[in-house]
Design an enzyme around this catalytic site. Sequence first.
Site, PDB file in Angstrom:
ATOM      1  N   SER A  91      -3.056  -7.538   2.994  1.00 26.50           N
ATOM      2  CA  SER A  91      -3.259  -6.907   4.291  1.00 26.50           C
ATOM      3  C   SER A  91      -3.682  -9.230   5.495  1.00 26.50           C
ATOM      4  O   SER A  91      -3.139  -9.365   6.205  1.00 26.50           O
ATOM      5  CB  SER A  91      -4.586  -6.458   5.066  1.00 26.50           C
ATOM      6  OG  SER A  91      -4.337  -5.486   3.882  1.00 26.50           O
ATOM      7  N   ARG A 141      -2.184  -6.332  -8.080  1.00 32.63           N
ATOM      8  CA  ARG A 141      -1.265  -7.084  -7.937  1.00 32.63           C
ATOM      9  C   ARG A 141      -1.391  -8.442  -8.523  1.00 32.63           C
ATOM     10  O   ARG A 141      -0.389  -8.435  -8.981  1.00 32.63           O
ATOM     11  CB  ARG A 141      -1.021  -7.897  -5.642  1.00 32.63           C
ATOM     12  CG  ARG A 141      -1.095  -6.809  -4.900  1.00 32.63           C
ATOM     13  CD  ARG A 141      -0.829  -7.171  -4.103  1.00 32.63           C
ATOM     14  NE  ARG A 141      -2.488  -7.457  -3.873  1.00 32.63           N
ATOM     15  CZ  ARG A 141      -2.674  -8.632  -3.292  1.00 32.63           C
ATOM     16  NH1 ARG A 141      -2.429  -9.451  -2.492  1.00 32.63           N
ATOM     17  NH2 ARG A 141      -4.045  -8.606  -3.572  1.00 32.63           N
ATOM     18  N   HIS A 174       1.027  -1.378   0.019  1.00 33.89           N
ATOM     19  CA  HIS A 174       0.201  -0.469  -0.197  1.00 33.89           C
ATOM     20  C   HIS A 174       0.685   1.095   0.213  1.00 33.89           C
ATOM     21  O   HIS A 174       0.808   1.964  -0.608  1.00 33.89           O
ATOM     22  CB  HIS A 174      -1.014   0.472   0.977  1.00 33.89           C
ATOM     23  CG  HIS A 174      -1.562  -1.077   1.586  1.00 33.89           C
ATOM     24  ND1 HIS A 174      -1.807  -2.238   2.294  1.00 33.89           N
ATOM     25  CD2 HIS A 174      -2.849  -1.920   0.202  1.00 33.89           C
ATOM     26  CE1 HIS A 174      -2.995  -2.459   2.676  1.00 33.89           C
ATOM     27  NE2 HIS A 174      -3.593  -2.849   0.903  1.00 33.89           N
ATOM     28  N   LYS A 202     -15.371  -8.615   6.187  1.00 29.04           N
ATOM     29  CA  LYS A 202     -14.450  -9.395   7.311  1.00 29.04           C
ATOM     30  C   LYS A 202     -14.671  -8.226   8.470  1.00 29.04           C
ATOM     31  O   LYS A 202     -15.009  -7.463   8.899  1.00 29.04           O
ATOM     32  CB  LYS A 202     -13.466  -8.999   6.129  1.00 29.04           C
ATOM     33  CG  LYS A 202     -12.910  -9.745   5.277  1.00 29.04           C
ATOM     34  CD  LYS A 202     -11.760 -10.061   5.353  1.00 29.04           C
ATOM     35  CE  LYS A 202     -11.198 -10.357   3.376  1.00 29.04           C
ATOM     36  NZ  LYS A 202      -9.552  -9.983   3.045  1.00 29.04           N
TER      37      LYS A 202
END
Lengths: 159, 159, 159, 159, 159, 159
Positions: F128, F90, F17, F41
């Site tokens: 993360s 990504r 990030h 989440k």
Amino acid sequence: MRIALYPGSFDPVTLGHLNIIRRASRIFDRLCVCVMVNSGKQPMFTLEERADMIRRTVSRLENVVVETSEDMLVKYAKDIGADIIIKGLRAMSDFDWEFQMALARKIIEPEIETLFMASSSKYTYLSSSVVKEMAKYGADLRDFVPREIMGDILARMGK
Amino acid sequence: MRIALYPGSFDPVTLGHLNIIRRASRIFDRLCVCVMVNSGKQPMFTLEERADMIRRTVSRLENVVVETSEDMLVKYAKDIGADIIIKGLRAMSDFDWEFQMALARKIIEPEIETLFMASSSKYTYLSSSVVKEMAKYGADLRDFVPREIMGDILARMGK
Amino acid sequence: MRIALYPGSFDPVTLGHLNIIRRASRIFDRLCVCVMVNSGKQPMFTLEERADMIRRTVSRLENVVVETSEDMLVKYAKDIGADIIIKGLRAMSDFDWEFQMALARKIIEPEIETLFMASSSKYTYLSSSVVKEMAKYGADLRDFVPREIMGDILARMGK
Amino acid sequence: MRIALYPGSFDPVTLGHLNIIRRASRIFDRLCVCVMVNSGKQPMFTLEERADMIRRTVSRLENVVVETSEDMLVKYAKDIGADIIIKGLRAMSDFDWEFQMALARKIIEPEIETLFMASSSKYTYLSSSVVKEMAKYGADLRDFVPREIMGDILARMGK
Amino acid sequence: MRIALYPGSFDPVTLGHLNIIRRASRIFDRLCVCVMVNSGKQPMFTLEERADMIRRTVSRLENVVVETSEDMLVKYAKDIGADIIIKGLRAMSDFDWEFQMALARKIIEPEIETLFMASSSKYTYLSSSVVKEMAKYGADLRDFVPREIMGDILARMGK
Amino acid sequence: MRIALYPGSFDPVTLGHLNIIRRASRIFDRLCVCVMVNSGKQPMFTLEERADMIRRTVSRLENVVVETSEDMLVKYAKDIGADIIIKGLRAMSDFDWEFQMALARKIIEPEIETLFMASSSKYTYLSSSVVKEMAKYGADLRDFVPREIMGDILARMGK
């Protein structure tokens, strides 16, 4: 009567193609397998040779006809009264290009629908390119192509 | 003794290939790097030139040998007693084709296993095609190919 | 001696997992199948039940042991002296996540290599999730899981 | 008579689903839209509410019926005499899972074929999840769901 | 002043390219559309013809210039003072290759950033290859290319 | 003045990030990093904790501000006068969902553009989720998260 068109370059036809032909022939009243030009590649067999090889393979399927065409796919479909185009999907990389072409056809000829069938898991590895690669090295093609056309491939490879 | 075969066209060998060679050579008793024909592309270097470039690069790895072959991959593997084929995967598009070929080889020669290694994240962007593209424009190749072969590429580009 | 670790949640073990176990056990001196926690999902069987089910399935493979662990994968691998981690790949969606995890492990423990094996094409459709989905509706599981554990699944489903 | 089944969770039905329903209803003699349980997610509407919302949307399509079922997909298909299952594909991530499920169904019930249709390019971005995400923030849903059910969603959101 | 570069082979420019040009021209002070050589393919139009076709299409966008270059992309970007490269993404298969090239450019010229824009969903199916395929068969190109260049394509096809 | 918005759940912020923040802050006059709710989440840190962690990390970047919002993304962008949304990509699996969301936003708010940046190849493995997975087992996080927030994560893990 519902006519479906299964187009491809079939250079040569594989057991994976044959699996799609059998399954599609049970769904629609009539299935037209159409051998078409693949402009990107130098073919191993002529259009007519390829159609002839498929014909020997599907001779027992009564509602299947095999033709060749150098016309545009949607135009040919309209000419023979087919409003369904059948495509087999083996893997991700097929999907992306076939998806684009299906959307483009929809713009040109909204009445014609493309339906995708998943290749049998037994044949996910199998394509005409794989067959040619294997044939080049003299590998046994029994698990790859219909028995009826093995002689044609061997003859063409000059072996 | 466990012999593994790392095949490729290596035209030319990159730091990404070298990373796979180093890691694979630590896993198996002997690693044979085999330069093979890539029928789809006009090569920049001959098979022998490519093998020679790799040899200079891996000279300190004692259990690594470098060969060339125009034979079929599984046949060559059997001939040298290798039952493992190593392939590096960089990205999705590699995966799909390599997966198909691994499944096809399994049909032809069930005793030979293909094992895939993830390229180091530092080299996910790197392929022989990228190197040739960069070399064409005279870009600095230091981060792309082994130091030992930079002269060969410059000489071939006529620069 | 080369020890490889095949980790997974195996909830329950499928014929696809078993195919990987058989093939990997032929490549390495010793294969440790390790049942691990999958934090994202509510399991059907406990870690011990799952290990027990695999043990009954692989009892004839002499160099295979089955363990459970709630430890971190690379830590567990180091503890048992394994420097190879084996992962099966069935399809694209597996690939992306497994690839990321392999690269992350490489940062934490550079000495441990992850090797990927392509699932047999017969089992590309098969996952523990598919098995559970099928079991829920009472489908015949014969083509999905080893014979030895069918009773366990039926008992758990209360059928 | 050829009966096709279009299953889904339809929580809620979107313009993308409706596009598939319209096109599939023109191909087959009868289309059964079946609202099914999606075990992974907490639904916004009950099965019956969802079926009712679709019914209002497709009332003018004479050969379309809307049902609900908590049964297994292939079992339900057999019960109603459908030998075709229709699935819409929007993107790569759909493809991978749907492909696996189609292959698994083929093992359990070889007589039932799954046919995939490409979502109209206008709706590639559209899913029930996107609709719920947008509704949560009070976005205008006009381009996302059929006019007939906009009130239901607003009422459920308590707005 | 922020200058962005939108490179491509544009053989010929499509409505999808034009959509990217319009949107990018609103974000940056100046947008340079640069027609470049695509070494892999035999072009339909020369570099200059392609640039001229784009110029007629974007004549009303005041901060857009159209150039041609046979130089390396990052070198050309530096020469014109552009530190942003714009790329349109339509589908997965674009993504993989473009991603690799963006990472490679970053090694050679860290100061230059590549930004990707999603093609409008209306144009996900559209590429120069699709246009050429369609033109070959005399399909109506109205939904594919800018009105201003339809004559050029028809003339080149000899129709 | 060109304001860009970089939204995310940042639970916690990673070096990947941070790499995007640095690069984006050089392209636009002002960059607003906005910590948003990820409804799917259970978070590790509250919105405010996450924003605070990022603030400590980017304190030297003068044109970067860090905020939190529970509003809809495009609405928040309009409120702060941002017409650019920045997203890092990504891998393939990111791409598919982000692409859909970008197209959906375009329908709701056509004036706002989403620009994608490729994550540095050094961080393709990093998310993360990977950080939380690693932290759970007490792995060294030095290569994963900014030095300034390592204490926060250790404290939260109770270690």
